[in-house]
Design a protein around this motif. Structure first.
Motif, PDB file in Angstrom:
ATOM      1  N   ARG A 174       1.675   6.721  -6.843  1.00  0.00           N
ATOM      2  CA  ARG A 174       0.556   7.576  -7.268  1.00  0.00           C
ATOM      3  C   ARG A 174       0.950   9.047  -7.127  1.00  0.00           C
ATOM      4  O   ARG A 174       0.741   9.843  -8.030  1.00  0.00           O
ATOM      5  N   GLU A 175       1.579   9.378  -5.980  1.00  0.00           N
ATOM      6  CA  GLU A 175       2.006  10.776  -5.776  1.00  0.00           C
ATOM      7  C   GLU A 175       3.020  11.200  -6.828  1.00  0.00           C
ATOM      8  O   GLU A 175       3.010  12.333  -7.286  1.00  0.00           O
ATOM      9  N   LEU A 198      -5.276  -1.450  -6.226  1.00  0.00           N
ATOM     10  CA  LEU A 198      -4.231  -0.426  -6.262  1.00  0.00           C
ATOM     11  C   LEU A 198      -3.406  -0.465  -7.549  1.00  0.00           C
ATOM     12  O   LEU A 198      -2.409   0.235  -7.682  1.00  0.00           O
ATOM     13  N   SER A 220       2.468   1.784  -3.412  1.00  0.00           N
ATOM     14  CA  SER A 220       1.537   2.238  -4.447  1.00  0.00           C
ATOM     15  C   SER A 220       1.133   3.695  -4.204  1.00  0.00           C
ATOM     16  O   SER A 220       0.988   4.477  -5.145  1.00  0.00           O
ATOM     17  N   GLN A 221       1.026   4.074  -2.942  1.00  0.00           N
ATOM     18  CA  GLN A 221       0.689   5.471  -2.607  1.00  0.00           C
ATOM     19  C   GLN A 221       1.793   6.420  -3.102  1.00  0.00           C
ATOM     20  O   GLN A 221       1.516   7.449  -3.740  1.00  0.00           O
ATOM     21  N   LEU A 222       3.045   6.033  -2.866  1.00  0.00           N
ATOM     22  CA  LEU A 222       4.167   6.865  -3.323  1.00  0.00           C
ATOM     23  C   LEU A 222       4.173   6.982  -4.853  1.00  0.00           C
ATOM     24  O   LEU A 222       4.400   8.056  -5.409  1.00  0.00           O
ATOM     25  N   ARG A 235       0.846  -1.216   0.000  1.00  0.00           N
ATOM     26  CA  ARG A 235       0.000   0.000   0.000  1.00  0.00           C
ATOM     27  C   ARG A 235       0.869   1.250   0.000  1.00  0.00           C
ATOM     28  O   ARG A 235       0.610   2.204  -0.728  1.00  0.00           O
ATOM     29  N   GLU A 236       1.906   1.217   0.849  1.00  0.00           N
ATOM     30  CA  GLU A 236       2.794   2.384   0.967  1.00  0.00           C
ATOM     31  C   GLU A 236       3.467   2.673  -0.389  1.00  0.00           C
ATOM     32  O   GLU A 236       3.503   3.813  -0.839  1.00  0.00           O
TER      33      GLU A 236
END
Ligand SMILES: C[C@@]1(CC(=O)O)c2cc3[nH]c(cc4nc(cc5[nH]c(cc(n2)[C@H]1CCC(=O)O)[C@@](C)(CC(=O)O)[C@@H]5CCC(=O)O)C(CC(=O)O)=C4CCC(=O)O)c(CCC(=O)O)c3CC(=O)O
Ligand SMILES: NC(=O)C1=CN([C@@H]2O[C@H](COP(=O)(O)OP(=O)(O)OC[C@H]3O[C@@H](n4cnc5c(N)ncnc54)[C@H](O)[C@@H]3O)[C@@H](O)[C@H]2O)C=CC1
Length: 284
Positions: free
Chosen positions: A108-109, A122, A104-106, A101-102
């Motif tokens: 995306r940013e 994700l 994929s979040q990075l 999750r971490e």
């Protein structure tokens, strides 16, 4: 046929993504990661692989050892944003959902397209079950619903792909580029004429006949055909052209178009050597 608005949703955009010379970050070194490495090498990308050595799958190890010119290996866990600099695509295949999750979040940013093997929601894109034979690639997607059925359908499709398909594609590719040399330019009437001629050749010759095109036959096709606005028949180009199964028999079908990229890996010969040892029983 008119498009049916009801079927115009719920799918994916299937593309042939060009990765040559691009840098792909693969995080994780297990079974799933080894499949990702194979897919990405086929596309001529440069790989950075981050995974602790103790968790490497034997096939991943072989890729690292045999393709060191195309794989930069880091024996450690994912370190954060610093690992994402100058990266064009990220594929995570780790056994740690929070870390997935971490990452994929990075991504995306930082607007880096990402596939997260354990969390479909994700993913920017999914992998699919793949057939590869030379320039021919086929991908089966069930849009995340049943990977195993994708694998089973792939095996069925493999049995109906003619053995000569890859060679026919290569030969037609060669003929197409010779035609382009002879009649260069983009757009306009010439382009339309070129396309019409190629369509006629591909539709009036059998795939097996196309697979037997050689340099001499191509020259004849172009000089006595294209130049005179004609589409010659195979027997006009080479009376000795022999096609098994023509007029009655069924065309030869490959007994096994080897799985995924096992048989034909463009690029370094090193890859091919050990891919042949890939045991398809593992996940295929
Ligand atoms: C969404 C997707 C994301 C992505 O990976 O891109 C995804 C996700 C997940 N797969 C899971 C499980 C399995 N995956 C396989 C096999 C493959 N999985 C592949 C693709 C995809 N898998 C994407 C969608 C594909 C599509 O749309 O059809 C293939 C086609 C291509 C490849 O991975 O290279 C490759 C077959 C290649 C071949 O053989 O030809 C098997 C079969 C086996 O292992 O024998 C199993 C066990 C059986 C089963 O579940 O079906 C789980 C864990 C589920 C759980 O925990 O229960 C998740 C996560 C989840 O679903 O939550
Ligand atoms: N999408 C798909 O087709 C499939 C997905 N999966 C899922 O994909 C994930 C990976 O599956 P496998 O390869 O079978 O798992 P695995 O357990 O064999 O491999 C996990 C790898 O990730 C590495 N790793 C763990 N944390 C890491 C970190 N922080 N940084 C770098 N590397 C790290 C481990 O060292 C190991 O190499 C699992 O979560 C599994 O549920 C499983 C089967 C199919």
């Amino acid at each position: 046929m008119a498009p049916n608005p009801q079927t115009l949703s719920g799918g994916s955009l299937l593309l042939a993504w060009q990765l040559k010379g691009k840098r792909v970050l693969i995080i994780g070194g297990g079974d799933v990661a080894s499949g990702r490495i194979e897919s990405v090498l086929v596309a001529d990308a440069l790989i950075t692989l981050i995974a602790p050595r103790r968790g490497l799958h034997p096939l991943t190890k072989k890729f690292i050892d045999n393709c060191s010119d195309r794989i930069t290996y880091r024996d450690r866990g994912f370190a954060g944003v610093s690992d994402l600099q100058k990266i064009d695509m990220v594929l995570t295949a780790i056994d740690n959902v929070d870390k997935s999750r971490e990452i994929s979040q990075l991504c995306r940013e930082m607007k880096i397209p990402v596939n997260v093997a354990d969390i479909p929601a994700l993913c920017d894109f999914y992998f699919g079950s793949q057939i590869r034979s030379g320039p021919l690639q086929v991908m089966i997607s069930t849009n995340g619903q049943s990977p195993k059925l994708a694998n089973i359908i792939r095996k069925k499709i493999e049995t109906v792909i003619p053995e000569c398909a890859a060679e026919a594609i290569e030969k037609v590719g060669e003929l197409r580029s010779k035609l382009r040399e002879r009649a260069p330019g983009v757009g306009g009437d010439l382009s339309k004429q070129r396309m019409r001629w190629m369509v006629d050749i591909c539709s009036s010759w059998d795939m097996e006949e196309l697979s037997q095109l050689d340099h001499e036959m191509m020259t004849k096709l172009l000089e006595d055909g294209w130049e005179k606005n004609k589409v010659l028949r195979p027997e006009e180009v080479s009376p000795s052209l022999k096609i098994e199964g023509k007029n009655g028999g069924s065309p030869k079908v490959s007994s096994l178009v080897l799985p995924a990229a096992v048989s034909f890996v463009a690029g370094a010969a090193c890859t091919a050597a050990f891919l042949l040892l890939h045991n398809p029983v593992v996940r295929k």
